[in-house]
Write a protein that holds these residues in place. Structure first.
Motif, PDB file in Angstrom:
ATOM      1  N   ASN A  11      25.797  43.891  44.526  1.00 32.05           N
ATOM      2  CA  ASN A  11      26.096  42.429  44.591  1.00 32.05           C
ATOM      3  C   ASN A  11      24.902  41.678  44.664  1.00 32.05           C
ATOM      4  N   PHE A  12      23.586  42.262  44.978  1.00 30.53           N
ATOM      5  CA  PHE A  12      22.653  41.743  44.703  1.00 30.53           C
ATOM      6  C   PHE A  12      22.137  41.128  43.212  1.00 30.53           C
ATOM      7  N   GLU A  14      24.515  41.223  40.900  1.00 26.73           N
ATOM      8  CA  GLU A  14      25.737  40.110  40.442  1.00 26.73           C
ATOM      9  C   GLU A  14      25.086  38.616  40.745  1.00 26.73           C
ATOM     10  N   SER A  15      24.662  38.662  41.980  1.00 26.89           N
ATOM     11  CA  SER A  15      24.149  37.293  42.380  1.00 26.89           C
ATOM     12  C   SER A  15      22.969  36.900  41.666  1.00 26.89           C
ATOM     13  N   MET A  16      22.125  37.554  41.368  1.00 29.30           N
ATOM     14  CA  MET A  16      21.034  37.259  40.616  1.00 29.30           C
ATOM     15  C   MET A  16      21.331  36.904  39.143  1.00 29.30           C
ATOM     16  N   ARG A  18      24.090  35.363  38.194  1.00 30.21           N
ATOM     17  CA  ARG A  18      24.759  34.131  38.203  1.00 30.21           C
ATOM     18  C   ARG A  18      23.770  33.167  38.336  1.00 30.21           C
ATOM     19  N   LEU A  19      22.755  33.295  39.278  1.00 26.51           N
ATOM     20  CA  LEU A  19      21.604  32.404  39.361  1.00 26.51           C
ATOM     21  C   LEU A  19      20.717  32.061  38.354  1.00 26.51           C
ATOM     22  N   SER A  22      22.955  30.347  35.838  1.00 25.65           N
ATOM     23  CA  SER A  22      23.096  28.676  36.331  1.00 25.65           C
ATOM     24  C   SER A  22      21.960  28.022  36.283  1.00 25.65           C
TER      25      SER A  22
END
Length: 90
Positions: A11-12, A14-16, A18-19, A22
């Protein structure tokens, strides 16, 4: 240096991703400055170890409603580390 504590490294990551996408962040710089540490926020010993030496804890794992105990806050107090959260209570 930023240390992100959580249950899932996937999850970490995946979030990184996206950041980085973006905000157009350079992955090399982010990988050097942001790391992941697996920690269960209900485990006081693990929290103490994860928080020790930090300058600030930002607790974002919710929901907070109906919760009578906040182990992250307690660990921050034990380690004498500044604490804030993103409480979603109204």
């Amino acid at each position: 240096q930023v240390v992100v504590g959580g249950r899932s490294k996937d999850n970490f990551l995946e979030s990184m991703g996206r950041l980085q996408g973006s905000f157009g962040l350079d992955p090399g710089i982010v990988e050097k400055q942001v790391t992941f540490q697996r920690v269960d926020y209900n485990d006081a010993v693990a929290l103490d170890a994860a928080i020790k030496g930090c300058d600030l804890v930002i607790h974002t794992a919710g929901p907070f409603q109906q919760k009578t105990d906040n182990e992250v806050l307690k660990a921050s107090l034990r380690q004498k580390v500044a604490y804030t959260d993103v409480c979603d209570a109204t």
